[in-house]
Design a protein around this motif. Structure first.
Motif, mmCIF file in Angstrom:
data_model
loop_
_atom_site.group_PDB
_atom_site.id
_atom_site.type_symbol
_atom_site.label_atom_id
_atom_site.label_comp_id
_atom_site.label_asym_id
_atom_site.label_seq_id
_atom_site.Cartn_x
_atom_site.Cartn_y
_atom_site.Cartn_z
ATOM 1 N N ILE A 182 0.860 -1.190 0.000
ATOM 2 C CA ILE A 182 0.000 0.000 0.000
ATOM 3 C C ILE A 182 0.892 1.233 0.000
ATOM 4 O O ILE A 182 1.674 1.447 0.935
ATOM 5 N N LEU A 183 0.781 2.037 -1.050
ATOM 6 C CA LEU A 183 1.617 3.218 -1.194
ATOM 7 C C LEU A 183 0.747 4.461 -1.069
ATOM 8 O O LEU A 183 -0.197 4.652 -1.854
ATOM 9 N N VAL A 184 1.052 5.295 -0.094
ATOM 10 C CA VAL A 184 0.244 6.481 0.203
ATOM 11 C C VAL A 184 1.010 7.726 -0.230
ATOM 12 O O VAL A 184 2.029 8.071 0.369
ATOM 13 N N THR A 310 -1.733 -1.240 -4.061
ATOM 14 C CA THR A 310 -2.737 -0.172 -4.032
ATOM 15 C C THR A 310 -2.032 1.142 -3.767
ATOM 16 O O THR A 310 -1.228 1.242 -2.843
ATOM 17 N N MET A 311 -2.341 2.145 -4.603
ATOM 18 C CA MET A 311 -1.708 3.455 -4.469
ATOM 19 C C MET A 311 -2.790 4.474 -4.120
ATOM 20 O O MET A 311 -3.745 4.668 -4.883
ATOM 21 N N LEU A 312 -2.655 5.092 -2.954
ATOM 22 C CA LEU A 312 -3.624 6.072 -2.460
ATOM 23 C C LEU A 312 -3.034 7.468 -2.577
ATOM 24 O O LEU A 312 -1.921 7.721 -2.108
ATOM 25 N N TYR A 313 -3.793 8.367 -3.170
ATOM 26 C CA TYR A 313 -3.333 9.748 -3.315
ATOM 27 C C TYR A 313 -4.371 10.709 -2.746
ATOM 28 O O TYR A 313 -5.580 10.461 -2.821
ATOM 29 N N HIS A 335 -2.328 -6.896 -10.409
ATOM 30 C CA HIS A 335 -3.283 -6.108 -9.621
ATOM 31 C C HIS A 335 -2.624 -4.814 -9.138
ATOM 32 O O HIS A 335 -1.753 -4.830 -8.277
ATOM 33 N N THR A 336 -3.039 -3.698 -9.715
ATOM 34 C CA THR A 336 -2.559 -2.385 -9.282
ATOM 35 C C THR A 336 -3.742 -1.435 -9.299
ATOM 36 O O THR A 336 -4.308 -1.155 -10.364
ATOM 37 N N GLU A 361 -8.523 -0.843 5.705
ATOM 38 C CA GLU A 361 -9.155 -2.005 6.329
ATOM 39 C C GLU A 361 -9.736 -2.948 5.272
ATOM 40 O O GLU A 361 -9.640 -4.170 5.402
ATOM 41 N N ILE A 362 -10.315 -2.400 4.221
ATOM 42 C CA ILE A 362 -10.842 -3.232 3.130
ATOM 43 C C ILE A 362 -9.719 -4.028 2.484
ATOM 44 O O ILE A 362 -9.851 -5.220 2.180
ATOM 45 N N ILE A 363 -8.575 -3.371 2.282
ATOM 46 C CA ILE A 363 -7.419 -4.060 1.701
ATOM 47 C C ILE A 363 -6.955 -5.191 2.614
ATOM 48 O O ILE A 363 -6.686 -6.309 2.162
#
Length: 377
Positions: A182-184, A310-313, A335-336, A361-363
Motif C-alpha cells: 500500500i503506497l500512500v 494499491t496506491m492512495l493519493y 493487480h494495481t 481495512e478493506i485491503i
C-alpha cells in the motif's frame, strides 16, 4: 507471530548524539531525545488499544523505535486463522506519532506495527553514504533486519511518501514477505522532466508542468542543494519551534480536535532538530526535494505480478497521481489499483482519517480472504 514480551521497553531509551556541528552548542537548540520522548508520550496517550512500545535491536546493533498494537477486546481463538499484520512506514521528517488517527482503528482486527525509520524519530541515527543506491540499501536493509528481529513472516506493508518509496524498494528485494503493498502519496516515482522540450523542426516550445508544490516545500528546496534538508530548523536555534509553526501550521490544524496546543508541531520539531541522519540518506537519494535520483517508476516492473499494489493519493496533494496510473500501465495485468481520497492533501491519513482507515481495512480484509482461500485449496 509476535515476539515474547521483553523487559521494560521504556528503560534506557535515550540515544546518545554523535559529535557533529549541531551538538557543539546543545543549549542553542531547545530539544533533546528526552523532550521528543515526552512529546511523543503525550500523543500516544490517546491510544485506547493495547500498545507495546520498545526499541527493536538489529543485528548491527542499530535500534528501531517500534510500536505494536492489538485490540484488547479481541479474544484469540485456536480455530481462527491469524490475521496478516499491517506494518506502517512514515515519510520524510516524520515518526510513529503521526499515525495517531489511524492506529486504533486499524488494530481492531489485526496487529499493527509502526516504527521510526532508521535515522528518524527515536531510532538510531547512524551515518549514511552519499551514494544514492547505497543510502537506499541501508534503509531497506534496516527494514529487513527489523522484520527478522520482530519475527514477522508476512506483512501488509504500507508506506507514506519517502516510506512508500522505501516500501517499494523493500518489496522488490523481499517479495515473499509482502502480502500487499500500500503506497500512500509515494515520493520518488516519476522521472524529473526537462523544463523545456523542443518540438520537431523548431515549431515551438512545449512546457512540462509540474504539480504545484506548497510554499514550505519550496522554501526547503532552496537550501537543499547546500545543506541537509532540515538544517534550517537546527540553525534557527531557539526560534526553531516557531519556524515549524510558521511553515507547517497545517499539522496543528490536522490534529486540533486531539490537542489544543502545539503538541504536534512540537513533535515534528523534536523529530527533526536532532542530529541529522536519515535526512542525510534522503539527500543522497534526491536531486531536489521533489525528485529521486533513482525514480521508482523505472523499477516497478520488478515487483512480482502476483503482488497486489494499491496506491492512495490525496486529491489535493502536490504529489501527482499520474505516477500511479503509469505504474499500473507498467505492471500490465498485475493487480494495481489507484485511488484518490477527496479533500485530502499529501498527509492523506491525517486529512481524511476515516476514509483512509476504511480503504486500508478493506485491503487488509482482502488479504485475509486470500489467505483463507489459499489454505482451503
Amino acid at each position: 507471530m509476535d515476539p515474547a514480551p521483553a523487559p521494560a521497553p521504556m528503560q534506557n531509551d535515550c540515544e546518545t548524539e554523535s559529535s557533529s556541528l549541531w551538538s557543539w552548542l546543545p543549549s542553542w537548540r531547545p530539544t533533546s531525545m528526552s523532550l521528543l520522548k515526552t512529546t511523543e508520550s503525550k500523543i500516544l496517550a490517546c491510544i485506547k488499544n493495547d500498545l507495546w512500545a520498545r526499541f527493536v535491536t538489529l543485528a548491527n546493533q542499530d535500534r528501531i523505535w517500534t510500536l505494536s498494537l492489538t485490540n484488547k477486546g479481541t479474544t484469540k481463538s485456536t480455530e481462527q486463522a491469524p490475521k496478516t499484520p499491517l506494518v506502517m512506514v512514515h515519510g520524510f521528517g516524520g515518526g510513529v506519532g503521526l499515525w495517531i488517527r489511524n492506529l486504533d482503528a486499524l488494530s481492531r482486527s489485526r496487529t499493527v506495527y509502526a516504527f521510526d525509520l532508521l535515522g528518524f524519530g527515536r531510532s538510531s541515527r547512524p551515518k549514511f553514504p552519499s551514494d544514492a543506491a547505497k543510502a537506499e540499501e541501508q534503509f531497506v536493509d534496516s527494514i529487513e533486519q527489523w522484520r527478522q528481529a520482530v519475527g514477522l513472516e508476512k506483512m501488509i506493508l504500507l508506506g507514506h511518501s519517502l516510506g512508500g518509496y522505501l516500501a517499494t524498494s523493500y518489496a522488490i528485494q523481499h517479495p515473499s514477505r509482502v502480502s500487499h503493498l500500500i503506497l500512500v502519496d509515494p515520493w520518488g516515482f516519476p522521472e524529473r522532466p526537462k523544463l523545456e522540450t523542443q518540438q520537431n523542426e523548431g515549431q515551438g516550445t512545449e512546457m512540462v508542468k509540474r504539480p504545484s508544490i506548497p510554499r514550505w516545500a519550496k522554501a526547503i528546496a532552496l537550501i537543499v542543494s547546500l545543506f541537509n534538508p532540515l538544517a534550517v530548523i537546527r540553525a534557527a536555534g531557539p526560534w526553531g519551534p516557531g519556524l515549524v509553526n510558521r511553515f507547517r501550521p497545517d499539522f496543528k490544524r490536522k490534529f486540533e480536535d486531539l490537542f489544543d496546543d502545539d503538541t504536534m508541531t512540537q513533535y515534528i520539531y523534536h523529530c527533526n532538530a536532532q542530529t541529522p541522519s536519515g535526512e542525510v540518506g534522503f539527500r543522497a537519494m534526491s536531486e531536489t526535494l521533489g525528485w529521486a535520483k533513482r525514480p521508482m517508476l523505472q523499477r516497478v516492473h520488478m515487483l512480482p505480478p502476483s503482488m497486489p499494489v494499491t496506491m492512495l493519493y490525496g486529491a489535493r496533494s502536490w504529489v501527482d497521481s499520474s505516477s500511479g496510473d503509469r505504474a499500473a500501465e507498467i505492471r500490465g495485468k498485475a493487480h494495481t489499483k489507484v485511488l484518490l481520497i477527496n479533500d485530502a492533501s499529501h498527509h492523506v491519513y491525517a486529512d481524511q482519517p476515516e476514509d483512509f482507515n476504511k480503504v486500508v481495512e478493506i485491503i487488509c480484509k482482502s488479504v485475509d480472504l486470500h489467505v483463507c482461500e489459499s489454505e482451503q485449496d
